[in-house]
Design a protein around this motif. Structure first.
Motif, PDB file in Angstrom:
ATOM      1  N   LEU A  50     -50.960 -71.328  -3.698  1.00  0.00           N
ATOM      2  CA  LEU A  50     -51.213 -71.210  -2.170  1.00  0.00           C
ATOM      3  C   LEU A  50     -52.495 -70.478  -1.925  1.00  0.00           C
ATOM      4  O   LEU A  50     -53.002 -69.751  -2.650  1.00  0.00           O
ATOM      5  CB  LEU A  50     -50.157 -69.980  -1.919  1.00  0.00           C
ATOM      6  CG  LEU A  50     -48.590 -70.285  -2.169  1.00  0.00           C
ATOM      7  CD1 LEU A  50     -47.980 -69.283  -1.366  1.00  0.00           C
ATOM      8  CD2 LEU A  50     -48.260 -71.808  -1.417  1.00  0.00           C
ATOM      9  N   GLU A  51     -53.274 -71.361  -0.861  1.00  0.00           N
ATOM     10  CA  GLU A  51     -54.623 -70.792  -0.370  1.00  0.00           C
ATOM     11  C   GLU A  51     -54.593 -70.461   0.798  1.00  0.00           C
ATOM     12  O   GLU A  51     -54.245 -71.516   1.898  1.00  0.00           O
ATOM     13  CB  GLU A  51     -55.584 -72.044  -1.067  1.00  0.00           C
ATOM     14  CG  GLU A  51     -56.905 -71.442  -0.680  1.00  0.00           C
ATOM     15  CD  GLU A  51     -57.821 -72.762  -1.064  1.00  0.00           C
ATOM     16  OE1 GLU A  51     -58.411 -73.274  -0.141  1.00  0.00           O
ATOM     17  OE2 GLU A  51     -57.677 -73.326  -2.205  1.00  0.00           O
ATOM     18  N   SER A  52     -55.129 -69.403   1.273  1.00  0.00           N
ATOM     19  CA  SER A  52     -55.332 -69.205   2.630  1.00  0.00           C
ATOM     20  C   SER A  52     -56.424 -69.948   3.106  1.00  0.00           C
ATOM     21  O   SER A  52     -57.659 -69.720   2.532  1.00  0.00           O
ATOM     22  CB  SER A  52     -55.534 -67.658   2.920  1.00  0.00           C
ATOM     23  OG  SER A  52     -55.730 -67.269   4.344  1.00  0.00           O
ATOM     24  N   SER A  57     -56.763 -68.223  11.472  1.00  0.00           N
ATOM     25  CA  SER A  57     -55.952 -69.365  11.651  1.00  0.00           C
ATOM     26  C   SER A  57     -54.617 -69.410  11.094  1.00  0.00           C
ATOM     27  O   SER A  57     -53.661 -70.067  11.812  1.00  0.00           O
ATOM     28  CB  SER A  57     -56.705 -70.579  10.993  1.00  0.00           C
ATOM     29  OG  SER A  57     -56.353 -70.566   9.556  1.00  0.00           O
ATOM     30  N   GLY A  58     -54.489 -68.552  10.233  1.00  0.00           N
ATOM     31  CA  GLY A  58     -52.934 -68.112   9.689  1.00  0.00           C
ATOM     32  C   GLY A  58     -52.492 -69.494   8.883  1.00  0.00           C
ATOM     33  O   GLY A  58     -51.417 -69.752   8.465  1.00  0.00           O
ATOM     34  N   LYS A  59     -53.260 -70.275   8.514  1.00  0.00           N
ATOM     35  CA  LYS A  59     -53.154 -71.715   7.834  1.00  0.00           C
ATOM     36  C   LYS A  59     -53.131 -71.488   6.391  1.00  0.00           C
ATOM     37  O   LYS A  59     -53.725 -70.795   5.957  1.00  0.00           O
ATOM     38  CB  LYS A  59     -54.123 -72.688   8.114  1.00  0.00           C
ATOM     39  CG  LYS A  59     -53.769 -74.364   7.534  1.00  0.00           C
ATOM     40  CD  LYS A  59     -54.655 -75.380   7.900  1.00  0.00           C
ATOM     41  CE  LYS A  59     -54.130 -76.497   7.470  1.00  0.00           C
ATOM     42  NZ  LYS A  59     -55.356 -77.585   7.768  1.00  0.00           N
ATOM     43  N   THR A  60     -51.948 -72.133   5.663  1.00  0.00           N
ATOM     44  CA  THR A  60     -51.920 -72.126   4.171  1.00  0.00           C
ATOM     45  C   THR A  60     -52.081 -73.280   3.676  1.00  0.00           C
ATOM     46  O   THR A  60     -51.157 -74.268   4.079  1.00  0.00           O
ATOM     47  CB  THR A  60     -50.584 -71.234   3.883  1.00  0.00           C
ATOM     48  OG1 THR A  60     -50.441 -69.946   4.287  1.00  0.00           O
ATOM     49  CG2 THR A  60     -50.420 -71.251   2.270  1.00  0.00           C
ATOM     50  N   GLY A  71     -50.532 -80.319   0.584  1.00  0.00           N
ATOM     51  CA  GLY A  71     -50.011 -80.026   1.901  1.00  0.00           C
ATOM     52  C   GLY A  71     -50.503 -78.576   2.560  1.00  0.00           C
ATOM     53  O   GLY A  71     -51.643 -78.170   1.945  1.00  0.00           O
ATOM     54  N   SER A  72     -50.046 -78.224   3.582  1.00  0.00           N
ATOM     55  CA  SER A  72     -50.375 -77.187   4.369  1.00  0.00           C
ATOM     56  C   SER A  72     -49.371 -76.661   5.227  1.00  0.00           C
ATOM     57  O   SER A  72     -48.355 -77.485   5.718  1.00  0.00           O
ATOM     58  CB  SER A  72     -51.700 -77.392   5.043  1.00  0.00           C
ATOM     59  OG  SER A  72     -51.403 -78.536   6.183  1.00  0.00           O
ATOM     60  N   MET A  73     -49.196 -75.486   5.755  1.00  0.00           N
ATOM     61  CA  MET A  73     -48.555 -74.977   6.632  1.00  0.00           C
ATOM     62  C   MET A  73     -49.227 -74.127   7.785  1.00  0.00           C
ATOM     63  O   MET A  73     -50.106 -73.466   7.390  1.00  0.00           O
ATOM     64  CB  MET A  73     -47.614 -73.874   5.945  1.00  0.00           C
ATOM     65  CG  MET A  73     -46.616 -73.186   6.953  1.00  0.00           C
ATOM     66  SD  MET A  73     -45.936 -71.794   6.307  1.00  0.00           S
ATOM     67  CE  MET A  73     -47.209 -70.670   6.676  1.00  0.00           C
ATOM     68  N   ILE A  87     -46.410 -81.976   3.664  1.00  0.00           N
ATOM     69  CA  ILE A  87     -46.574 -82.178   2.458  1.00  0.00           C
ATOM     70  C   ILE A  87     -46.656 -83.799   1.975  1.00  0.00           C
ATOM     71  O   ILE A  87     -45.840 -84.350   2.469  1.00  0.00           O
ATOM     72  CB  ILE A  87     -45.083 -81.807   1.600  1.00  0.00           C
ATOM     73  CG1 ILE A  87     -45.002 -80.240   1.897  1.00  0.00           C
ATOM     74  CG2 ILE A  87     -45.024 -81.851   0.165  1.00  0.00           C
ATOM     75  CD1 ILE A  87     -43.749 -79.542   1.234  1.00  0.00           C
ATOM     76  N   ASP A  88     -47.596 -84.209   1.144  1.00  0.00           N
ATOM     77  CA  ASP A  88     -48.076 -85.376   0.925  1.00  0.00           C
ATOM     78  C   ASP A  88     -48.388 -86.134   2.363  1.00  0.00           C
ATOM     79  O   ASP A  88     -49.170 -85.730   3.104  1.00  0.00           O
ATOM     80  CB  ASP A  88     -47.187 -86.108  -0.068  1.00  0.00           C
ATOM     81  CG  ASP A  88     -47.125 -85.478  -1.331  1.00  0.00           C
ATOM     82  OD1 ASP A  88     -48.214 -84.838  -1.689  1.00  0.00           O
ATOM     83  OD2 ASP A  88     -45.887 -85.467  -1.881  1.00  0.00           O
ATOM     84  N   THR A  89     -47.752 -87.002   2.670  1.00  0.00           N
ATOM     85  CA  THR A  89     -47.779 -87.885   3.897  1.00  0.00           C
ATOM     86  C   THR A  89     -46.524 -87.305   4.943  1.00  0.00           C
ATOM     87  O   THR A  89     -46.601 -87.967   6.137  1.00  0.00           O
ATOM     88  CB  THR A  89     -47.781 -89.238   3.581  1.00  0.00           C
ATOM     89  OG1 THR A  89     -46.416 -89.692   3.062  1.00  0.00           O
ATOM     90  CG2 THR A  89     -48.830 -89.786   2.719  1.00  0.00           C
ATOM     91  N   LYS A  90     -45.809 -86.728   4.617  1.00  0.00           N
ATOM     92  CA  LYS A  90     -44.707 -86.243   5.488  1.00  0.00           C
ATOM     93  C   LYS A  90     -45.020 -84.813   6.345  1.00  0.00           C
ATOM     94  O   LYS A  90     -45.713 -83.974   5.643  1.00  0.00           O
ATOM     95  CB  LYS A  90     -43.453 -86.140   4.769  1.00  0.00           C
ATOM     96  CG  LYS A  90     -43.096 -87.309   3.919  1.00  0.00           C
ATOM     97  CD  LYS A  90     -41.339 -87.168   3.807  1.00  0.00           C
ATOM     98  CE  LYS A  90     -41.156 -88.539   3.069  1.00  0.00           C
ATOM     99  NZ  LYS A  90     -39.872 -89.089   3.262  1.00  0.00           N
TER     100      LYS A  90
END
Length: 158
Positions: A50-52, A57-60, A71-73, A87-90
């Motif tokens: 996990l990388e901030s 932005s709060g994106k991981t 992927g990212s969140m 995640i991947d292409t989804k």
């Protein structure tokens, strides 16, 4: 399905278990020193990092065991109760509501998964970004597995 965070004072790892009726479906172990998540489903094992992407932005960002971005969140609002996970292409959308984590696919209005929390009461202040990243990564990775896609029960809207 129910997420349970296992607290162990002797371990530096944070453990999360996804159960369905009392059967352990998935186990995640987060190592805060390495920012790594080990995912176990039966005899299938994966490692993610996990990388901030920044505190504002709060994106991981999720990276696999080879360091490649998988992927990212990120949150869509300032209340941290809606967001997008890729995640991947989804791409999945998630929402915290009625003490549950609800996950939607990109094109559907019906939920793909509906998870309760055993050790948290849901509010934007009670679940930190690491916990949420682990919960979402675990459920969406679980949805990707070919076996679970055949047997996974779609959640009904509350």
């Amino acid at each position: 399905m129910i997420w349970e965070k296992i607290n162990n004072d002797r371990s530096t790892l944070q453990e999360y278990r996804l159960t369905d009726n009392t059967d352990n479906q998935l186990v995640l172990k987060y190592n805060p020193l390495h920012h790594s998540v080990r995912v176990t489903f039966g005899n299938i094992h994966r490692l993610f990092f996990l990388e901030s992407a920044g505190s504002i932005s709060g994106k991981t960002i999720f990276r696999n065991e080879y360091g490649l971005e998988t992927g990212s969140m990120s949150y869509q609002n300032s209340f941290n109760n809606k967001g997008v996970l890729t995640i991947d292409t989804k791409q999945y959308h998630f929402q915290l509501k009625n003490d549950q984590l609800v996950i939607y696919s990109d094109r559907q209005q019906q939920p793909l998964a509906n998870c309760e929390f055993k050790t948290h009461t849901l509010s934007s202040k009670s679940i930190n970004n690491i916990d949420m990243s682990c919960y979402l990564l675990g459920v969406c990775w679980y949805l990707f597995l070919p076996f679970t896609q055949r047997v996974f029960r779609y959640a009904e809207a509350s």
